[in-house]
Design a protein around this motif. Structure first.
Motif, PDB file in Angstrom:
ATOM      1  N   LEU A   1      35.457  48.786  47.167  1.00 46.55           N
ATOM      2  CA  LEU A   1      36.426  49.794  46.739  1.00 46.55           C
ATOM      3  C   LEU A   1      37.722  49.677  47.534  1.00 46.55           C
ATOM      4  CD1 LEU A   1      34.160  52.957  46.256  1.00 46.55           C
ATOM      5  CD2 LEU A   1      35.025  51.375  44.504  1.00 46.55           C
ATOM      6  N   TYR A   2      37.608  49.471  48.850  1.00 50.06           N
ATOM      7  CA  TYR A   2      38.809  49.293  49.676  1.00 50.06           C
ATOM      8  C   TYR A   2      39.621  48.106  49.187  1.00 50.06           C
ATOM      9  CZ  TYR A   2      37.624  52.653  53.392  1.00 50.06           C
ATOM     10  OH  TYR A   2      37.368  53.789  54.112  1.00 50.06           O
ATOM     11  N   ALA A   3      38.942  46.979  48.924  1.00 52.60           N
ATOM     12  CA  ALA A   3      39.635  45.763  48.503  1.00 52.60           C
ATOM     13  C   ALA A   3      40.353  45.965  47.172  1.00 52.60           C
ATOM     14  CB  ALA A   3      38.652  44.608  48.400  1.00 52.60           C
ATOM     15  N   ALA A   4      39.802  46.838  46.312  1.00 54.22           N
ATOM     16  CA  ALA A   4      40.408  47.089  45.003  1.00 54.22           C
ATOM     17  C   ALA A   4      41.476  48.183  45.068  1.00 54.22           C
ATOM     18  CB  ALA A   4      39.327  47.478  44.005  1.00 54.22           C
ATOM     19  N   GLY A   5      41.647  48.812  46.217  1.00 53.66           N
ATOM     20  CA  GLY A   5      42.593  49.914  46.333  1.00 53.66           C
ATOM     21  C   GLY A   5      42.122  51.170  45.640  1.00 53.66           C
ATOM     22  N   ALA A   6      40.812  51.283  45.446  1.00 50.79           N
ATOM     23  CA  ALA A   6      40.249  52.443  44.752  1.00 50.79           C
ATOM     24  C   ALA A   6      39.910  53.546  45.757  1.00 50.79           C
ATOM     25  CB  ALA A   6      38.996  52.041  43.978  1.00 50.79           C
TER      26      ALA A   6
ATOM     27  N   ALA B   1      25.510  44.821  46.787  1.00 51.28           N
ATOM     28  CA  ALA B   1      26.290  46.034  46.532  1.00 51.28           C
ATOM     29  C   ALA B   1      27.679  45.689  46.020  1.00 51.28           C
ATOM     30  CB  ALA B   1      26.384  46.861  47.815  1.00 51.28           C
ATOM     31  N   ARG B   2      28.249  44.610  46.545  1.00 54.13           N
ATOM     32  CA  ARG B   2      29.564  44.188  46.043  1.00 54.13           C
ATOM     33  C   ARG B   2      29.479  43.770  44.582  1.00 54.13           C
ATOM     34  NH1 ARG B   2      29.966  41.980  51.381  1.00 54.13           N
ATOM     35  NH2 ARG B   2      29.233  39.943  50.669  1.00 54.13           N
ATOM     36  N   LEU B   3      28.415  43.055  44.215  1.00 57.74           N
ATOM     37  CA  LEU B   3      28.238  42.663  42.815  1.00 57.74           C
ATOM     38  C   LEU B   3      28.183  43.885  41.904  1.00 57.74           C
ATOM     39  CD1 LEU B   3      25.507  39.861  43.097  1.00 57.74           C
ATOM     40  CD2 LEU B   3      27.881  39.541  42.381  1.00 57.74           C
ATOM     41  N   ALA B   4      27.404  44.886  42.300  1.00 59.44           N
ATOM     42  CA  ALA B   4      27.247  46.086  41.482  1.00 59.44           C
ATOM     43  C   ALA B   4      28.557  46.841  41.348  1.00 59.44           C
ATOM     44  CB  ALA B   4      26.178  46.991  42.099  1.00 59.44           C
ATOM     45  N   THR B   5      29.246  47.026  42.475  1.00 55.56           N
ATOM     46  CA  THR B   5      30.488  47.802  42.474  1.00 55.56           C
ATOM     47  C   THR B   5      31.589  47.081  41.709  1.00 55.56           C
ATOM     48  OG1 THR B   5      29.849  48.632  44.663  1.00 55.56           O
ATOM     49  CG2 THR B   5      32.116  49.027  43.965  1.00 55.56           C
ATOM     50  N   GLN B   6      31.712  45.758  41.937  1.00 52.66           N
ATOM     51  CA  GLN B   6      32.749  45.002  41.237  1.00 52.66           C
ATOM     52  C   GLN B   6      32.497  44.965  39.733  1.00 52.66           C
ATOM     53  OE1 GLN B   6      35.499  43.677  43.002  1.00 52.66           O
ATOM     54  NE2 GLN B   6      36.235  43.724  40.878  1.00 52.66           N
ATOM     55  N   HIS B   7      31.227  44.913  39.341  1.00 52.96           N
ATOM     56  CA  HIS B   7      30.883  44.951  37.918  1.00 52.96           C
ATOM     57  C   HIS B   7      31.429  46.223  37.269  1.00 52.96           C
ATOM     58  CE1 HIS B   7      28.482  44.868  34.234  1.00 52.96           C
ATOM     59  NE2 HIS B   7      27.959  46.048  34.562  1.00 52.96           N
ATOM     60  N   LEU B   8      31.266  47.358  37.920  1.00 48.07           N
ATOM     61  CA  LEU B   8      31.744  48.629  37.368  1.00 48.07           C
ATOM     62  C   LEU B   8      33.267  48.707  37.388  1.00 48.07           C
ATOM     63  CD1 LEU B   8      29.001  50.867  38.984  1.00 48.07           C
ATOM     64  CD2 LEU B   8      29.314  50.458  36.526  1.00 48.07           C
ATOM     65  N   LEU B   9      33.891  48.192  38.441  1.00 41.43           N
ATOM     66  CA  LEU B   9      35.360  48.172  38.477  1.00 41.43           C
ATOM     67  C   LEU B   9      35.918  47.266  37.386  1.00 41.43           C
ATOM     68  CD1 LEU B   9      36.009  47.983  42.340  1.00 41.43           C
ATOM     69  CD2 LEU B   9      36.301  49.983  40.853  1.00 41.43           C
TER      70      LEU B   9
ATOM     71  N   ALA C   1      37.816  53.689  37.418  1.00 43.43           N
ATOM     72  CA  ALA C   1      38.816  53.861  38.480  1.00 43.43           C
ATOM     73  C   ALA C   1      38.177  53.794  39.859  1.00 43.43           C
ATOM     74  CB  ALA C   1      39.545  55.191  38.300  1.00 43.43           C
ATOM     75  N   THR C   2      36.980  54.301  39.991  1.00 40.85           N
ATOM     76  CA  THR C   2      36.224  54.204  41.234  1.00 40.85           C
ATOM     77  C   THR C   2      34.737  54.291  40.916  1.00 40.85           C
ATOM     78  OG1 THR C   2      36.038  55.014  43.520  1.00 40.85           O
ATOM     79  CG2 THR C   2      36.152  56.686  41.771  1.00 40.85           C
ATOM     80  N   VAL C   3      33.912  54.131  41.942  1.00 36.79           N
ATOM     81  CA  VAL C   3      32.460  54.125  41.776  1.00 36.79           C
ATOM     82  C   VAL C   3      31.854  55.036  42.835  1.00 36.79           C
ATOM     83  CG1 VAL C   3      30.354  52.721  41.794  1.00 36.79           C
ATOM     84  CG2 VAL C   3      32.509  51.746  40.921  1.00 36.79           C
ATOM     85  N   HIS C   4      31.027  55.980  42.410  1.00 38.45           N
ATOM     86  CA  HIS C   4      30.299  56.828  43.356  1.00 38.45           C
ATOM     87  C   HIS C   4      28.987  56.145  43.755  1.00 38.45           C
ATOM     88  CE1 HIS C   4      33.221  59.640  41.711  1.00 38.45           C
ATOM     89  NE2 HIS C   4      32.918  60.478  42.685  1.00 38.45           N
ATOM     90  N   HIS C   5      28.393  56.634  44.845  1.00 33.12           N
ATOM     91  CA  HIS C   5      27.187  55.988  45.351  1.00 33.12           C
ATOM     92  C   HIS C   5      26.096  57.013  45.621  1.00 33.12           C
ATOM     93  CE1 HIS C   5      24.594  53.097  47.138  1.00 33.12           C
ATOM     94  NE2 HIS C   5      24.765  53.462  48.395  1.00 33.12           N
ATOM     95  N   ALA C   6      24.886  56.719  45.136  1.00 34.66           N
ATOM     96  CA  ALA C   6      23.690  57.489  45.476  1.00 34.66           C
ATOM     97  C   ALA C   6      22.912  56.641  46.477  1.00 34.66           C
ATOM     98  CB  ALA C   6      22.852  57.767  44.229  1.00 34.66           C
TER      99      ALA C   6
END
Length: 330
Positions: free
Chosen positions: A200-205, A162-170, A175-180
């Protein structure tokens, strides 16, 4: 065996060595014995072998009746790894993941005198039910159920995926990533939420609200309709590829283009993911490696002293497969 030895012109001990893949047999001799076995239609008597060795050379697998890609792929991977290692398998399927049904499956496998048990365990109820395995019968859990004292386990590092997916989008500039999300009572769905949220927390998003769903396209479609109605949504991480498929349809119906308006990332890398429209960026799980690791862990515990080997969990790292469904924000 003596008939085979007589026809091949060797001792019955040599036939035994060939049957057990002993290295100290010349290739010419091995082929002559195999030819004799084929000519006589020889089959080893497994029942007699079990009586002599007290081992059935059969492993029990606990699965459950489902069409979900992950558990079905795991079952095939474990069976394939066992077959490659020279073991037969006995599969006990359960209709649901309640503890009582898993205990009944364990009992069925025990009656078949299996040498060890591997359980596909997406929920803790499955792993904890392995505590009912008779003493001395080794067991391993494989899947997303997390830590348990009942059995050693092998699983995908869902949070890392999940971190890989979220960081890829960031990193693409969103600006942020929603989750289904997947279902709330499945630990692997929870781990994917935690990985997404912590990134998201680590990125300040901003961390958007999340609602539990199910592992199918219908759930993704319903969640996708909600997200498509919000023009601020530019990136969505989906808990699996089937959810992503439903989200893609909802965005298409709402006139939101992928990836020009909204980027999508899934999880699993099911065989069809590269043929979605557009081809889906996703996190790949290596189910073959999971099966091999689970089997190796079980054989390790079968060969050793369980008291000296406390239960532990091995995590297999997934990796990101970038395709056309993710791009910088509009």
């Amino acid at each position: 065996m003596r008939d085979v030895a007589k026809l091949a012109g060797v001792s019955h001990q040599t036939v035994s060595r060939v049957l057990n893949n002993h290295p100290n047999v010349r290739q010419e001799t091995r082929l002559r014995v195999l030819d004799a076995m084929e000519s006589l239609n020889y089959r080893r008597n497994l029942a007699a072998r079990t009586l002599v060795t007290r081992q059935s050379h059969t492993l029990g697998i606990i699965g459950f009746e489902t069409t979900l890609f992950g558990p079905a792929s795991l079952l095939y991977a474990i069976e394939s790894a066992a077959r490659d290692a020279g073991y037969m398998v006995s599969i006990a399927s359960v209709r649901d993941l309640e503890r009582r049904h898993v205990v009944e499956a364990v009992d069925r496998l025990t009656q078949h005198a299996v040498d060890g048990v591997i359980a596909i365990a997406p929920k803790l109820a499955v792993t904890n039910a392995l505590a009912q395995v008779p003493p001395g019968l080794r067991r391993v859990a494989v899947g997303g159920a997390g830590e348990s004292d009942a059995a050693p386990a092998v699983g995908i590092d869902n949070a890392a995926g999940a971190r890989l997916a979220t960081q890829h989008l960031l990193d693409l500039g969103h600006a942020t990533v929603h989750h289904a999300a997947g279902p709330a009572d499945w630990p692997e769905a929870h781990e994917r939420i935690e990985g997404w949220r912590s990134t998201l927390y680590a990125a300040g998003a901003v961390v958007p609200p999340v609602e539990p769903g199910w592992w199918d396209a219908e759930s993704g479609y319903e969640r996708g309709r909600q997200l498509a109605a919000d023009p601020r949504v530019t990136a969505i991480f989906c808990a699996n590829d089937r959810i992503a498929l439903g989200v893609l349809r909802a965005l298409h119906e709402a006139g939101r283009r992928v990836p020009e308006d909204v980027s999508i990332v899934g999880f699993d890398d099911m065989p069809d993911a590269g043929y979605f429209l557009p081809p889906l960026t996703t996190v790949r799980q290596d189910f073959g490696e999971l099966g091999r690791r689970a089997l190796a862990l079980l054989l390790e515990h079968m060969a050793g002293d369980s008291a000296a080997q406390p239960p532990h969990r091995i995590l297999v790292m997934p990796h990101l497969v970038a395709r056309a469904s993710s791009a910088p924000p509009p």
